[in-house]
Enzyme design. Sequence first.
Site, PDB file in Angstrom:
ATOM      1  N   ASP A   1      39.411  13.698  51.563  1.00 47.15           N
ATOM      2  CA  ASP A   1      40.304  12.664  52.056  1.00 47.15           C
ATOM      3  C   ASP A   1      41.027  12.096  50.835  1.00 47.15           C
ATOM      4  O   ASP A   1      40.545  12.202  49.695  1.00 47.15           O
ATOM      5  CB  ASP A   1      39.519  11.580  52.799  1.00 47.15           C
ATOM      6  CG  ASP A   1      40.363  10.865  53.838  1.00 47.15           C
ATOM      7  OD1 ASP A   1      41.603  10.868  53.694  1.00 47.15           O
ATOM      8  OD2 ASP A   1      39.795  10.293  54.774  1.00 47.15           O
ATOM      9  N   TRP A   2      42.176  11.496  51.058  1.00 42.80           N
ATOM     10  CA  TRP A   2      43.052  11.107  49.943  1.00 42.80           C
ATOM     11  C   TRP A   2      42.352  10.084  49.039  1.00 42.80           C
ATOM     12  O   TRP A   2      41.982   8.995  49.472  1.00 42.80           O
ATOM     13  CB  TRP A   2      44.362  10.590  50.488  1.00 42.80           C
ATOM     14  CG  TRP A   2      45.428  11.645  50.585  1.00 42.80           C
ATOM     15  CD1 TRP A   2      46.690  11.564  50.082  1.00 42.80           C
ATOM     16  CD2 TRP A   2      45.342  12.939  51.201  1.00 42.80           C
ATOM     17  NE1 TRP A   2      47.391  12.725  50.334  1.00 42.80           N
ATOM     18  CE2 TRP A   2      46.595  13.584  51.012  1.00 42.80           C
ATOM     19  CE3 TRP A   2      44.332  13.639  51.855  1.00 42.80           C
ATOM     20  CZ2 TRP A   2      46.851  14.877  51.474  1.00 42.80           C
ATOM     21  CZ3 TRP A   2      44.590  14.926  52.329  1.00 42.80           C
ATOM     22  CH2 TRP A   2      45.826  15.520  52.132  1.00 42.80           C
TER      23      TRP A   2
END
Length: 831
Positions: free
Chosen positions: A224-225
């Site tokens: 995930d970012w």
Amino acid sequence: MRDDHLNALIGKLDLAQKVRLLTGGSFWSTPAEPTIGLGEMALADGPSGVRGVLWDDDDPSACLPSPTAVAASWDVDRAARVGQVLAAEARRKGVHVVLAPTVNLHRSPLGGRHFECWSEDPLLTARMAAEVVRGLQDNGVAATVKHYVANDAETDRRHVDVRVDERTLREVYLAPFEYLVRNAGVWMAMAAYNSVNGTTMTEHGLLNDPLRSEWGFDGAVVSDWRATRSTVAAGRAGLDLAMPGPDGPWGATLEEAVRAGTVDEADIDAKVGNMLRLAARVGALSFLDSDPSAAEPVVPAAAVTVAADGAELREAARDGMVLVRNDGLLPVDPAQVHTVAVIGELAAQPRVQGGGSAQVRAPYTVSILDGVRDALDGLAEVRHVHGCHLDDGLPEIPIDRMRAADGAAVVRVRWLRADETLLEEEHRTSTHLVRWETDVPVGAAAVELSATFIADRAGSWDVGFTGAGTFTFSVDGNIVLDGEVVSERADAAMQMLGPPHWSTDFDLDRNQPTEVVLRHEIGGLGVSIGLGVRPPRRSAEAEMEAAVTAARDADLAIVVVGTTEQVESEGYDRQDLRLPARQDELVRRVAAENPRTVVVVNSGAPVEMPWRGGVAAILLGWFGGQEMGNAVADILLGAAEPGGRLPTTWPGRLDDAPVFNTTPVNGRLDYDEGVHIGYRAWLRAGGEPAYPFGHGLGYTTWELTGVDAPPEVRGDEAPSSDDPILTVAASVHNSGKRAGKQVVQVYLARPSSAIDRPVRWLAGFAVARAGAGETAAVEVTLHRRAFEHWDTEQRRWAVEPGRFDVLVGFSATDIHGTTSVDLLAHTSADE
């Protein structure tokens, strides 16, 4: 793609080149490597549409119903069509990887991001999401199953440590991921922010076992970012791609770790191989090997057959809308109404999608008000009042109320250097501007957004903007703010996706041009700003009285209520299930004046409805996508059947819900309820929700007229947990006066079990459709996994031999037929 060909390509790269491929080349793309014919791969958020790498009104995206709404259809064919629409949009926008589906579960009704997930049940979630994966990947676009794993709430999601026992993890939270790997062959998985049992997911052993070793996942794992927190620990784990880029904890630091021997270069090669395999699958790798058999052609040459057109999105929306109550009011005969009161702010400006990263800029939105007006055009007078004020942010300036000096509708954007000189200028048709850091023009230190709008009525207007950071804001040349606007959201990404609002009052005359200019100093993750206005409004009491009067004078009252982005969004969980503002009072007062009142609920997840027994009908419209208004009108006026059944339980009150905690204690969130979530928890506790899992009404009546299943079956006849073990045949009779749809749900129960089991659990389902007076036959296939449990001592799947009850009905509590099957001697697939 053959491993020897992969290895040959990897062999052409030095260590620096290989490591470079493991961090994003930009915020939304992976780097290219011409040495081996590797192009960039564009990644884009889903699942309610495909935004593309640039969030821009000049390139809008089809806005589909939210996954909860699609799940409510219980129709795997519908989910497959949604996947194909996403594929068509992705290919149109040059996107290789869609960051969907989200298969986390509705563990608690308070989860703020439930609209983006599917349901509270692992099987329903898995079956529906798998078809979305197939719809994407059959058309050459990678799907990304996320968020692996136990990211079932938003509170402190970046740091919370979820504590969950092994059996619960396997049977409930890992189950949808396993299904999508084994049965749909998903090409990418996303590692979540949170920790599980003490280890953050980007460093977790679960990325290899069971994901790769047991399930056979051969795709790429993306973070995930900004979820990747380390160099060595993440480098040793099963993570392949750290996003976003080009900065991050890997890069030169990871290269140094390999040279120092703290990370094995073989691990780096494996990660690069996974990325190249992904690139081959989505058409981003032009093979340099002259051997044509070296590659497997997987990108279809033909165009996607399901288009993202209005008819498709309209049908998808109404197929998932759930009619939970109907005292005979619906469907309304258009010829029998002359005056209709449509009440609620959300009627004119519905929430068609949830807040956060799932948002897209739709090409248009059909409001419920417009849908009803169009359907009743020439037949009835439709009047609208707000009824109460939601204060859900500041609306953008409508394009038809803006103009430039030459009379054209335009918004001007000026990118400025640190010395205030002009770097770039662009003209736009929207006052909403989002640019992630890698999309901001190089050298820009500030951005100026300006427009001129024309007031269409006299009075006190709210004039302002959205954004967090340092601003100078002027109205007609007068500076009204010069300073900082602070967001309540600590998460920088959520400040971009859901920025705060600031406004002030201005007295304006009708047709008065007003120039607004916003200057913003660029920082953080990029730019997320907008200009907005709100026209004059009646007082709260006057607005309520207007609704009462409108209801009193109407043949039909349609009240639209729901959540706001401040209540239901990615980035935070809900504090309660109450409707915001005075919406409950609004419903009560309207219903007191007009017994022909239907309520449309515009939310992505459960809300309390304390007035539910006092209205004639309740339709759950979810976040219905850009065609939501037309879909609602179709259902209310009988042009279409309400096709949905609840994918999650709706409690009458939050306090009644058996499981609702989403708040960590000392950084930990304990899943103490084990396998008992959703309807399982309700059945175990003996409570009665407002509306149970699987519930939904149509415009006809149904009878279960037959159930047939073999009396016994051998577990070892199915060599794999994914293989079918028995088929339940059921027949349902449409005893009503019009064609309709029913969802046949099959549950299992294990009387006198030696292990802790749910009272019953969903084992299979099928959609039946039949005309008036007709009988439909369906077959529901049950796989061996439906009978299995995770044996924590042997650390494998096992079946407890003996009698299983097979319960067939129309919801988790509405069981119409029961039989049983004896499961005989069983051999585990792992033996």
